[in-house]
Design an enzyme around this catalytic site. Structure first.
Site, PDB file in Angstrom:
ATOM      1  N   ARG A  59       0.833  -1.220   0.000  1.00 44.13           N
ATOM      2  CA  ARG A  59       0.000   0.000   0.000  1.00 44.13           C
ATOM      3  C   ARG A  59       0.860   1.260   0.000  1.00 44.13           C
ATOM      4  O   ARG A  59       0.428   2.309  -0.474  1.00 44.13           O
ATOM      5  CB  ARG A  59      -0.983  -0.022   1.182  1.00 44.13           C
ATOM      6  CG  ARG A  59      -2.077  -1.079   1.031  1.00 44.13           C
ATOM      7  CD  ARG A  59      -2.949  -1.130   2.260  1.00 44.13           C
ATOM      8  NE  ARG A  59      -2.188  -1.429   3.461  1.00 44.13           N
ATOM      9  CZ  ARG A  59      -2.055  -2.644   3.976  1.00 44.13           C
ATOM     10  NH1 ARG A  59      -2.656  -3.666   3.420  1.00 44.13           N
ATOM     11  NH2 ARG A  59      -1.330  -2.833   5.057  1.00 44.13           N
ATOM     12  N   GLU A  96       5.517 -10.339  15.337  1.00 43.72           N
ATOM     13  CA  GLU A  96       4.982 -10.957  16.550  1.00 43.72           C
ATOM     14  C   GLU A  96       5.400 -12.434  16.598  1.00 43.72           C
ATOM     15  O   GLU A  96       5.834 -12.950  17.615  1.00 43.72           O
ATOM     16  CB  GLU A  96       3.459 -10.818  16.541  1.00 43.72           C
ATOM     17  CG  GLU A  96       2.845 -10.910  17.910  1.00 43.72           C
ATOM     18  CD  GLU A  96       1.349 -10.689  17.831  1.00 43.72           C
ATOM     19  OE1 GLU A  96       0.882 -10.081  16.845  1.00 43.72           O
ATOM     20  OE2 GLU A  96       0.657 -11.149  18.752  1.00 43.72           O
TER      21      GLU A  96
HETATM   22  P1  AMP Z   1       3.903  -2.004  11.704  1.00 44.83           P
HETATM   23  O1  AMP Z   1       3.297  -2.673  12.880  1.00 44.83           O
HETATM   24  O2  AMP Z   1       3.977  -0.498  11.888  1.00 44.83           O
HETATM   25  O3  AMP Z   1       5.212  -2.594  11.307  1.00 44.83           O
HETATM   26  O4  AMP Z   1       2.891  -2.246  10.512  1.00 44.83           O
HETATM   27  C1  AMP Z   1       3.181  -3.139   9.500  1.00 44.83           C
HETATM   28  C2  AMP Z   1       2.406  -2.851   8.239  1.00 44.83           C
HETATM   29  O5  AMP Z   1       1.126  -3.404   8.386  1.00 44.83           O
HETATM   30  C3  AMP Z   1       2.261  -1.386   7.900  1.00 44.83           C
HETATM   31  O6  AMP Z   1       2.717  -1.222   6.576  1.00 44.83           O
HETATM   32  C4  AMP Z   1       0.787  -1.113   7.983  1.00 44.83           C
HETATM   33  O7  AMP Z   1       0.345  -0.618   6.743  1.00 44.83           O
HETATM   34  C5  AMP Z   1       0.131  -2.454   8.215  1.00 44.83           C
HETATM   35  N1  AMP Z   1      -0.718  -2.463   9.416  1.00 44.83           N
HETATM   36  C6  AMP Z   1      -0.410  -2.910  10.638  1.00 44.83           C
HETATM   37  N2  AMP Z   1      -1.442  -2.844  11.473  1.00 44.83           N
HETATM   38  C7  AMP Z   1      -2.464  -2.332  10.755  1.00 44.83           C
HETATM   39  C8  AMP Z   1      -3.827  -2.007  11.050  1.00 44.83           C
HETATM   40  N3  AMP Z   1      -4.364  -2.197  12.261  1.00 44.83           N
HETATM   41  N4  AMP Z   1      -4.584  -1.497  10.060  1.00 44.83           N
HETATM   42  C9  AMP Z   1      -4.051  -1.310   8.825  1.00 44.83           C
HETATM   43  N5  AMP Z   1      -2.798  -1.586   8.482  1.00 44.83           N
HETATM   44  C10 AMP Z   1      -1.995  -2.095   9.435  1.00 44.83           C
END
Ligand code: AMP
Length: 171
Positions: A59, A96
């Site tokens: 995205r 995780e």
């Molecule tokens: P992160 O935990 O910041 O490493 O997130 C990993 C990827 O997953 C990012 O590119 C976000 O776009 C996506 N992501 C993680 N959690 C969510 C959520 N609750 N809703 C939408 N996208 C998420």
């Protein structure tokens, strides 16, 4: 900003139970919302001497490419392993459960170039942390990381204290 915020849809229990997924596809499909979001984000960087925008698969490609176009700059793709055809730098980071890896072309960024990193949502910050490290491996200078939305309760910024973070919409 409230109008834009309302365009992001909550999907409960996706991709697994207990997670509320922020679905930005409903914002992207609405022409005036997409236009406004990119204009607002892009405006912030017009006078920041950005050389390149980096988009994170998948995205982040949409946000990154639109921002690069707005700034009249090129866009670099950070991809999952095995997708980029030329020599790559890679970085692995903790999830995780298990680890994940992201790659960038070794010659994508010249030393000292000023880079803006773009993604859709800042959650725990693990992904963008890895991308900051990857860009620095190439010698690029990370000016800021820009997001459409930030899940502030996950405190992603705590992992990114050494780099400026900006999000358009906060949850
Ligand atoms: P992160 O935990 O910041 O490493 O997130 C990993 C990827 O997953 C990012 O590119 C976000 O776009 C996506 N992501 C993680 N959690 C969510 C959520 N609750 N809703 C939408 N996208 C998420």
């Amino acid at each position: 900003m409230e109008e834009l915020k309302k365009k992001i849809r909550d999907i409960e229990d996706f991709p697994k139970p207990g997670i509320v997924f922020k679905d930005i596809t409903t914002l992207l499909r609405d022409a005036s919302s997409f236009n406004r979001a990119v204009d607002l984000l892009g405006h912030r960087y017009l006078d920041q001497s950005i050389d390149l925008v980096v988009g994170i698969e998948a995205r982040g490609f949409v946000v990154g490419a639109a921002l690069a176009y707005k700034l009249n700059k090129g866009v670099i793709l950070v991809r999952k392993p095995g997708k980029l055809p030329y020599k790559t730098h890679s970085v692995s980071y903790e999830l995780e459960y298990g680890t994940d890896t992201l790659e960038i072309h070794q010659d994508a960024i010249e030393s000292g170039q000023r880079v803006l990193i773009a993604d859709d949502v800042l959650a725990t910050g693990g992904t963008v942390r890895a991308v900051v490290d990857l860009v620095r491996k190439t010698g690029g200078e990370v000016v800021e990381c820009a997001f459409l939305a930030e899940l502030t309760f996950l405190k992603g910024r705590d992992r990114l204290r050494d780099v400026p973070i900006h999000s358009l919409i906060q949850f």
